[in-house]
Enzyme design. Structure first.
Site, mmCIF file in Angstrom:
data_model
loop_
_atom_site.group_PDB
_atom_site.id
_atom_site.type_symbol
_atom_site.label_atom_id
_atom_site.label_comp_id
_atom_site.label_asym_id
_atom_site.label_seq_id
_atom_site.Cartn_x
_atom_site.Cartn_y
_atom_site.Cartn_z
ATOM 1 N N HIS A 1 16.694 101.530 -20.902
ATOM 2 C CA HIS A 1 17.128 102.032 -19.600
ATOM 3 C C HIS A 1 16.798 103.519 -19.526
ATOM 4 O O HIS A 1 17.053 104.267 -20.472
ATOM 5 C CB HIS A 1 18.626 101.802 -19.403
ATOM 6 C CG HIS A 1 19.103 102.156 -18.035
ATOM 7 N ND1 HIS A 1 18.464 101.716 -16.885
ATOM 8 C CD2 HIS A 1 20.136 102.932 -17.602
ATOM 9 C CE1 HIS A 1 19.084 102.186 -15.823
ATOM 10 N NE2 HIS A 1 20.092 102.944 -16.230
ATOM 11 N N HIS B 1 20.036 108.101 -12.525
ATOM 12 C CA HIS B 1 19.216 106.946 -12.912
ATOM 13 C C HIS B 1 19.315 105.859 -11.850
ATOM 14 O O HIS B 1 20.149 105.906 -10.950
ATOM 15 C CB HIS B 1 19.621 106.423 -14.293
ATOM 16 C CG HIS B 1 21.077 106.072 -14.422
ATOM 17 N ND1 HIS B 1 21.523 104.797 -14.695
ATOM 18 C CD2 HIS B 1 22.205 106.832 -14.331
ATOM 19 C CE1 HIS B 1 22.844 104.789 -14.781
ATOM 20 N NE2 HIS B 1 23.280 106.010 -14.553
ATOM 21 N N CYS C 1 13.982 101.229 -13.344
ATOM 22 C CA CYS C 1 14.526 102.518 -13.767
ATOM 23 C C CYS C 1 13.457 103.434 -14.356
ATOM 24 O O CYS C 1 13.491 104.655 -14.167
ATOM 25 C CB CYS C 1 15.653 102.310 -14.772
ATOM 26 S SG CYS C 1 15.174 101.418 -16.280
#
Length: 255
Positions: free
Chosen positions: A31, A43, A155
């Site tokens: 991530h 994010h 992401c």
């Protein structure tokens, strides 16, 4: 200290504008986010632990064995974020979710890019100055980054756009994500290699598969692709979608 084998860094090495990431689910995927200082980062997510979701019934299978944090008490800084999606702001502890901290590398050489065989850790593209990176991230925090898509708009795509301002205008390819490109490259190697099985031995087959994988990865990198253009974040948000941006020059804020 970032090296050839690992991009792992300590927290005291973090600087505003850094693109960082943390591995999830036993290194299944990473991530990504942009560190903006004071222990906070921005994010893009579909929700805690669901960053690789497909938006289909397959998600029930993917996440059936995934750990759930729904019973954990809310973070005193971030509040309850287990169901948050889109572009969000989190503290570093919530972002890492118990994982280690890694820094995404920009402007690497082709040799180093190939040496880091796992996608989603570096790019040949150059990063813009930190103030431009943070401006994009904060602007998208207020205005969004479109719909989350594991292959076209995830992401890592968000973080790479914040760092470079580059978008892919082709409608037939994956996004900027090195993780998605690696999946496509691996699939290409698997599909192509058996076609040569009858004309080469095991060693030759392995070499061919590795070559196809490496070539597919490097030609998909946003640092060498030709179907990219620099898009000001204000123009990006003003458009109806993220898939087909119009050519434009950077605004004065990012010059």
């Amino acid at each position: 200290m970032v090296g050839v084998l690992s991009n792992k860094i300590s927290r005291d090495e973090l600087k505003p504008g850094d693109h960082i990431y943390s591995w999830r689910h036993s290194y299944l995927y990473a991530h990504h986010g942009i560190y903006v200082g004071n222990g906070n980062l921005i994010h893009f997510t579909r929700g805690h632990g669901q960053e690789i979701g497909t938006g289909t019934v397959l998600d029930r299978i993917i996440f059936s064995s995934s750990p759930s944090n729904s019973l954990d008490p809310p973070c005193p800084r971030c509040g309850e974020q287990s169901k948050s999606d889109g572009v969000i702001s989190s503290c570093l502890e919530c972002f890492l979710s118990g994982g280690d901290l890694y820094q995404f590398q920009y402007g690497v050489s082709p040799a180093l890019f190939i040496a880091k065989a796992r996608g989603g850790t570096c790019t040949l593209a150059q990063s813009d100055p930190p103030e431009h990176v943070i401006h994009r991230a904060e602007y998208l925090l207020k205005n969004g980054f479109g719909g989350y898509n594991v292959f076209r708009n995830n992401c890592e795509d968000f973080a790479i756009y914040c760092k470079t301002g580059l978008l892919i205008f082709s409608t037939v390819s994956v996004g900027r994500s090195g993780q998605a490109a690696s999946i496509v490259a691996a699939a290409s190697a698997i599909v192509s290699s058996p076609l040569r099985f009858l004309t080469t031995g095991f060693a030759g087959l392995t070499t061919l598969g590795c070559s196809i994988y490496c070539i597919s990865r490097i030609v998909s990198d946003i640092g060498v692709r030709r179907d990219v253009m620099k898009i000001p974040v204000e123009r990006l948000v003003a458009q109806p979608g993220l898939d087909e941006p119009e050519p434009a020059k950077e605004t004065s804020k990012e010059e």
